[in-house]
Design an enzyme around this catalytic site. Structure first.
Site, PDB file in Angstrom:
ATOM      1  N   GLU A 153      69.550  60.435  32.364  1.00 11.70           N
ATOM      2  CA  GLU A 153      68.781  60.730  33.580  1.00 11.70           C
ATOM      3  C   GLU A 153      67.559  61.544  33.209  1.00 11.70           C
ATOM      4  O   GLU A 153      67.653  62.471  32.388  1.00 11.70           O
ATOM      5  CB  GLU A 153      69.582  61.557  34.597  1.00 11.70           C
ATOM      6  CG  GLU A 153      70.627  60.791  35.346  1.00 11.70           C
ATOM      7  CD  GLU A 153      71.328  61.638  36.411  1.00 11.70           C
ATOM      8  OE1 GLU A 153      70.723  62.593  36.927  1.00 11.70           O
ATOM      9  OE2 GLU A 153      72.492  61.323  36.692  1.00 11.70           O
ATOM     10  N   GLU A 168      77.581  64.489  34.621  1.00 13.47           N
ATOM     11  CA  GLU A 168      77.208  65.905  34.733  1.00 13.47           C
ATOM     12  C   GLU A 168      78.400  66.801  35.074  1.00 13.47           C
ATOM     13  O   GLU A 168      78.484  67.373  36.171  1.00 13.47           O
ATOM     14  CB  GLU A 168      76.079  66.083  35.752  1.00 13.47           C
ATOM     15  CG  GLU A 168      74.801  65.393  35.316  1.00 13.47           C
ATOM     16  CD  GLU A 168      73.649  65.563  36.300  1.00 13.47           C
ATOM     17  OE1 GLU A 168      73.896  65.966  37.445  1.00 13.47           O
ATOM     18  OE2 GLU A 168      72.505  65.285  35.920  1.00 13.47           O
TER      19      GLU A 168
HETATM   20  O1  IFM Z   1      70.339  63.173  42.228  1.00 15.68           O
HETATM   21  C1  IFM Z   1      70.885  63.875  41.153  1.00 15.68           C
HETATM   22  C2  IFM Z   1      71.965  63.062  40.497  1.00 15.68           C
HETATM   23  O2  IFM Z   1      72.984  62.740  41.389  1.00 15.68           O
HETATM   24  C3  IFM Z   1      72.579  63.805  39.343  1.00 15.68           C
HETATM   25  N1  IFM Z   1      71.577  64.335  38.452  1.00 15.68           N
HETATM   26  C4  IFM Z   1      70.453  65.015  39.026  1.00 15.68           C
HETATM   27  C5  IFM Z   1      69.825  64.186  40.118  1.00 15.68           C
HETATM   28  C6  IFM Z   1      68.630  64.929  40.717  1.00 15.68           C
HETATM   29  O3  IFM Z   1      69.019  66.147  41.243  1.00 15.68           O
END
Ligand code: IFM
Length: 446
Positions: free
Chosen positions: A360, A176
Site C-alpha cells: 500500500e 496491517e
Molecule cells: O484505507 C486504509 C487501509 O484500509 C489500510 N491502510 C491505510 C489506508 C489509508 O488510511
C-alpha cells in the site's frame, strides 16, 4: 477511456525503469468498498463501532460503500484498462462466515466470481484474508483479546483456501496487524475502540498468532506465494532530547519491529516486552514458533513519517507532533525518502533475501471529478522513485501497490477522505478515473 489531462499531468517514471518482472497493482478492501448490507454478510465490529455516537465521522458505515458487490465487473475493467498487473483485494470474514463460524455460500460465491473475473481480465489476484471486519459475534465474545479468535481465523483460512486457493496469485493473512491491534485496542481509534496497554498487549500477540496459524494452514494446503502486509512509518524523535529519543524508539518498536521481528526472527523486541510483559496472555512464548513461518514475500504499507515526543505518565510515554513537510488530506506528512530508508532497513534487519512488495502507498486528497489530482501524480512519482532508489541499492523489491483503486470508506473518517485513482460519487455510484489514473496508465504503457 477519454484522457483530458495528458498534457498537464504525467509521471516521470515508466514501467521500463523497473526490473522486467516488477508487478504493478492497486488495492482495496472488502468492507471499504463492497457494501456490507448485500449478499447475506454478517454484522461486523465496524458496524457496531460506527453505530456508537461520535466514533466515526457522520456515523458513516460500510453498508453501501462503493456497491462493489454489484459493480465489480466495471471495477475490474478499470484495473485492466489501467494496465495494472495485479489486484490486491480482501475477503470479508463476516461475508463468508457471518457469525465467524458457519459458511454463507453466497459470500464464497461472490469471491469465486471475483477471482475468476480477475483471471479473465489477465489480472493476478492478490488476496488478503483479514482487512479488519471482525464478525460482531466474535467481537462480543472478546474478539482479539482472546486466543479463540486466532484459532477461528485459521478455520476461516481453511474455507477460503479450499475454495479460492487454486487461483490466487498470492495470499497474506492479516492486513496491517498494528492497526488491528494497537490502533484499535490501545488508541481506541478503530473498532472495537478499546484502550490501554493491557488490551493492546493481548491483541498484539493474538493478531501475530492469527498470522502464524493462518500461514500454517496456507502452507499445509500447498497455497502458493504466502506473505504478509505490515504497516511501516519512518519514525523521528521530535527533538534530540533523550526522552524524545526513547519515546521514538518505543513507537518504532510498536509499529515497525513487533510484527516483523516475530514473523522473521521468532522473537518480540525486548524494549516492547518490558511494557507488555505484565499483560501478555499465558503461554505466549510457546506461540512464537507458530508466528515464525517461512514467508515467500513481505509487504510494506507506507504512507508517512511520524515525529514522536515524550509525554509524562504511562508507558510507552510518546505522542505525535506535527512536522513542517507538505501534508496530505489526512494530515500526514509526505516523506518519500522514508520509504527508501525503510525498505533498506526491513531487508537488512528482518527479511534478508525475501522479496519485498509495497502492498500500500497513496494519499488522500480532496478530489472532485473535474479537477486534475496533480497532488496524487506527484506523490506517486516521488514514491515510485523512492522504490527505484531502494532497488538500486540491492533491495529485492518486486512490486508496488497503489492505495487505492477508488475512493472508499476511510474507516473512522468515513467517506470524506479520497484515496482513489478513480473518483466515486457516493450518491450515484458513478466512477470517474482521475488524472492520476490516466497518468499511471501512460506510465505503465511506456
Ligand atoms: O484505507 C486504509 C487501509 O484500509 C489500510 N491502510 C491505510 C489506508 C489509508 O488510511
Amino acid at each position: 477511456m477519454k484522457d483530458e489531462h495528458s498534457a498537464a499531468s504525467d509521471l516521470t517514471i515508466a514501467r521500463s525503469d523497473f526490473p522486467q518482472d516488477f508487478l504493478f497493482s492497486t488495492a482495496t478492501s472488502a468492507y471499504q468498498i463492497e457494501g456490507h448490507s448485500f449478499g447475506g454478510a454478517g454484522r461486523t465490529h465496524w458496524d457496531a463501532f460506527a453505530a456508537q455516537p461520535g466514533k466515526v465521522d457522520r456515523g458513516e458505515d460500510g453498508a453501501i460503500a462503493c456497491d462493489h458487490f454489484h459493480r465489480w465487473p466495471e471495477d475490474l475493467d478499470l484495473i485492466r484498462d489501467c494496465g495494472l498487473d495485479a489486484y490486491r483485494f480482501s475477503t470479508s470474514w463476516a461475508r463468508i462466515m457471518p457469525d465467524g463460524v458457519n459458511v454463507n455460500p453466497e459470500g464464497l460465491d461472490f469471491y469465486d466470481k471475483l477471482v475468476d473475473g480477475m483471471l479473465e481480465r489477465g489480472i493476478r489476484p492478490m488476496a488478503t484474508l483479514y482487512h479488519w471486519e471482525l464478525p460482531e459475534t466474535l467481537s462480543q465474545q472478546g474478539g482479539w483479546l482472546t486466543g479463540d479468535v486466532p484459532r477461528r481465523f485459521a478455520d476461516f483460512t481453511v474455507v477460503v483456501a479450499n475454495r479460492l486457493g487454486d487461483r490466487l496469485y498470492s495470499v497474506a493473512p492479516v492486513n496491517e496487524p498494528w492497526c488491528v491491534s494497537w490502533l484499535s485496542h490501545y488508541a481506541g481509534y478503530h473498532a472495537p475502540g478499546l484502550t490501554g496497554v493491557a488490551n493492546a498487549a493481548k491483541a498484539m500477540h493474538h493478531v501475530a498468532l492469527a498470522h502464524g496459524l493462518s500461514a500454517t494452514v496456507l502452507r499445509d494446503k500447498g497455497i502458493a506465494n504466502v506473505g504478509a502486509a505490515s504497516n511501516f512509518e519512518y519514525v523521528l524523535p521530535a527533538t534530540d532530547s533523550a526522552a524524545d529519543q526513547k519515546a521514538a524508539q518505543l513507537y518504532d518498536g510498536l509499529v515497525n519491529r513487533w510484527f516483523a521481528q516475530a514473523m522473521f526472527k521468532g522473537s518480540y523486541p525486548e524494549d516492547i516486552l518490558e511494557g507488555f510483559l505484565p499483560h501478555m496472555p499465558k503461554g505466549w512464548q510457546d506461540d512464537l514458533s507458530i508466528i515464525h513461518q517461512k514467508l515467500d514475500w513481505f509487504g510494506v504499507n507506507y504512507y508517512t513519517c511520524k515525529r514522536i515526543h515524550a509525554t509524562d505518565g504511562v508507558w510507552p510515554y510518546g505522542g505525535e507532533v506535527s512536522g513542517d513537510l507538505p501534508k496530505t488530506d489526512m494530515g500526514w506528512e509526505i516523506y518519500p525518502e522514508g520509504l527508501t530508508a525503510l525498505l533498506k532497513r526491513v531487508a537488512s534487519d528482518f527479511t534478508d533475501d525475501t522479496p519485498l512488495f509495497i502492498t500500500e502507498n497513496g494519499l488522500a486528497n480532496p478530489d472532485t471529478p473535474s479537477r486534475p489530482d496533480l497532488e496524487r501524480i506527484d506523490f506517486y512519482d516521488k514514491h515510485l522513485k523512492a522504490c527505484l532508489a531502494a532497488i538500486e541499492t540491492g533491495v529485492p523489491l518486486v512490486g508496488y501497490t497503489a492505495w487505492s483503486l477508488m475512493d472508499n470508506y476511510e474507516w473512522t473518517l468515513g467517506y470524506d477522505k479520497r484515496f482513489g485513482l478513480v473518483h466515486v460519487d457516493f450518491e450515484t455510484q458513478s466512477r470517474t478515473p482521475k488524472a492520476s489514473y490516466h497518468a499511471l496508465a501512460r506510465a505503465l504503457a511506456r
